[in-house]
Scaffold this active site. Structure first.
Site, PDB file in Angstrom:
ATOM      1  N   HIS A 186      -3.581   0.259   8.463  1.00  0.00           N
ATOM      2  CA  HIS A 186      -4.148   0.101   7.123  1.00  0.00           C
ATOM      3  C   HIS A 186      -5.630  -0.246   7.222  1.00  0.00           C
ATOM      4  CE1 HIS A 186      -4.303  -0.649   2.831  1.00  0.00           C
ATOM      5  NE2 HIS A 186      -5.055  -1.690   3.110  1.00  0.00           N
ATOM      6  N   HIS A 207      -8.400   7.734   3.495  1.00  0.00           N
ATOM      7  CA  HIS A 207      -7.833   9.077   3.621  1.00  0.00           C
ATOM      8  C   HIS A 207      -8.914  10.123   3.471  1.00  0.00           C
ATOM      9  CE1 HIS A 207      -7.516   7.938  -0.645  1.00  0.00           C
ATOM     10  NE2 HIS A 207      -7.714   9.211  -0.918  1.00  0.00           N
ATOM     11  N   CYS A 217       0.831  -1.213   0.000  1.00  0.00           N
ATOM     12  CA  CYS A 217       0.000   0.000   0.000  1.00  0.00           C
ATOM     13  C   CYS A 217       0.861   1.256   0.000  1.00  0.00           C
ATOM     14  CB  CYS A 217      -0.903  -0.029   1.238  1.00  0.00           C
ATOM     15  SG  CYS A 217      -1.767   1.513   1.532  1.00  0.00           S
ATOM     16  N   CYS A 231       0.613   3.244   3.291  1.00  0.00           N
ATOM     17  CA  CYS A 231       1.362   2.571   4.368  1.00  0.00           C
ATOM     18  C   CYS A 231       2.856   2.859   4.223  1.00  0.00           C
ATOM     19  CB  CYS A 231       1.118   1.066   4.344  1.00  0.00           C
ATOM     20  SG  CYS A 231      -0.470   0.558   5.058  1.00  0.00           S
ATOM     21  N   ASN A 246     -13.114  10.010  -0.855  1.00  0.00           N
ATOM     22  CA  ASN A 246     -13.557   9.168  -1.963  1.00  0.00           C
ATOM     23  C   ASN A 246     -13.516   7.717  -1.499  1.00  0.00           C
ATOM     24  OD1 ASN A 246     -13.608  11.520  -3.550  1.00  0.00           O
ATOM     25  ND2 ASN A 246     -11.420  11.296  -3.987  1.00  0.00           N
ATOM     26  N   ASP A 298      -0.855  16.715  -0.247  1.00  0.00           N
ATOM     27  CA  ASP A 298      -1.139  15.972  -1.477  1.00  0.00           C
ATOM     28  C   ASP A 298      -0.103  16.357  -2.537  1.00  0.00           C
ATOM     29  OD1 ASP A 298      -3.970  14.500  -2.667  1.00  0.00           O
ATOM     30  OD2 ASP A 298      -2.477  15.238  -4.112  1.00  0.00           O
ATOM     31  N   HIS A 344      -9.314  14.101   2.365  1.00  0.00           N
ATOM     32  CA  HIS A 344      -8.717  15.291   1.741  1.00  0.00           C
ATOM     33  C   HIS A 344      -9.216  16.516   2.510  1.00  0.00           C
ATOM     34  CE1 HIS A 344      -7.698  13.416  -2.306  1.00  0.00           C
ATOM     35  NE2 HIS A 344      -8.582  12.538  -1.866  1.00  0.00           N
TER      36      HIS A 344
HETATM   37  P1  5GP Z   1      -8.110   9.455  -4.019  1.00  0.00           P
HETATM   38  O1  5GP Z   1      -8.440   9.674  -5.470  1.00  0.00           O
HETATM   39  O2  5GP Z   1      -7.764   8.017  -3.727  1.00  0.00           O
HETATM   40  O3  5GP Z   1      -9.123  10.029  -3.083  1.00  0.00           O
HETATM   41  O4  5GP Z   1      -6.864  10.365  -3.738  1.00  0.00           O
HETATM   42  C1  5GP Z   1      -5.550   9.966  -3.714  1.00  0.00           C
HETATM   43  C2  5GP Z   1      -4.725  11.220  -3.573  1.00  0.00           C
HETATM   44  O5  5GP Z   1      -3.404  10.842  -3.264  1.00  0.00           O
HETATM   45  C3  5GP Z   1      -4.651  12.063  -4.859  1.00  0.00           C
HETATM   46  O6  5GP Z   1      -5.130  13.376  -4.589  1.00  0.00           O
HETATM   47  C4  5GP Z   1      -3.168  12.061  -5.224  1.00  0.00           C
HETATM   48  O7  5GP Z   1      -2.697  13.297  -5.726  1.00  0.00           O
HETATM   49  C5  5GP Z   1      -2.505  11.701  -3.899  1.00  0.00           C
HETATM   50  N1  5GP Z   1      -1.255  10.960  -4.067  1.00  0.00           N
HETATM   51  C6  5GP Z   1      -1.064   9.879  -4.870  1.00  0.00           C
HETATM   52  N2  5GP Z   1       0.200   9.437  -4.756  1.00  0.00           N
HETATM   53  C7  5GP Z   1       0.810  10.250  -3.853  1.00  0.00           C
HETATM   54  C8  5GP Z   1       2.134  10.283  -3.318  1.00  0.00           C
HETATM   55  O8  5GP Z   1       3.014   9.481  -3.645  1.00  0.00           O
HETATM   56  N3  5GP Z   1       2.405  11.266  -2.423  1.00  0.00           N
HETATM   57  C9  5GP Z   1       1.458  12.182  -2.034  1.00  0.00           C
HETATM   58  N4  5GP Z   1       1.833  13.102  -1.147  1.00  0.00           N
HETATM   59  N5  5GP Z   1       0.204  12.167  -2.513  1.00  0.00           N
HETATM   60  C10 5GP Z   1      -0.115  11.216  -3.416  1.00  0.00           C
HETATM   61 ZN    ZN Z   2      -2.232   1.191   3.741  1.00  0.00          ZN
END
Ligand code: 5GP
Ligand code: ZN
Length: 124
Positions: free
Chosen positions: A54, A111, A12, A15, A98, A38, A113
């Site tokens: 997790h 998570h 993950c 994680c 989400n 982000d 946002h």
């Molecule tokens: P989801 O679409 O699952 O709600 O959001 C995942 C979020 O994680 C996205 O806004 C994306 O920009 C962020 N994200 C994805 N990979 C990484 C990463 O490696 N580091 C950070 N800081 N954010 C990430």
């Molecule tokens: Zn995880």
């Protein structure tokens, strides 16, 4: 429960971020949660709050997670101000989580946002 006893999924992404195996810009850390910026912000302030353990998504939450989620959600407004969101009601912030494919979830580690700052935003 200390970091060492927290259950991680080795495959993950979040994680790995929680454990420091992938670098992140940290906003806050305590026993239960890790908060980081982000990588592709939609708004001038955009950070992610994750439980250290997790949990794939909100869909897996049960009564045993009430303390953890209460902690996370009551921490959000404090960190939003700390990170530059203006105070309510002129300022404020948006909280989004989400969940699942139709909820638009890409990373399957629960998570939240937290987005804010002056508009216009890139998205949302
Ligand atoms: P989801 O679409 O699952 O709600 O959001 C995942 C979020 O994680 C996205 O806004 C994306 O920009 C962020 N994200 C994805 N990979 C990484 C990463 O490696 N580091 C950070 N800081 N954010 C990430
Ligand atoms: Zn995880």
């Amino acid at each position: 429960m200390g970091e060492r006893e927290v259950a991680h999924d080795p495959d993950c992404l979040f994680c790995k971020i929680v454990q420091g195996q992938i670098p992140s810009r940290k906003v806050h850390e305590d026993e239960q949660v890790y908060v980081f910026h982000d990588i592709h912000p939609w708004a001038p302030v955009h950070f992610l709050m994750v439980p250290k353990q997790h949990i794939p998504s909100f869909a897996q939450l049960g009564p045993e997670h009430a303390g953890l989620m209460g902690h996370m959600m009551t921490l959000a407004p404090r960190l939003a101000l700390q990170e530059g969101c203006r105070p309510y009601p002129e300022g404020g912030f948006r909280i989004v989580s989400n969940t699942g494919a139709e909820g638009g979830q890409e990373v399957h580690h629960l998570h939240v946002h937290v987005m804010g700052g002056p508009r216009p935003w890139l998205r949302g």
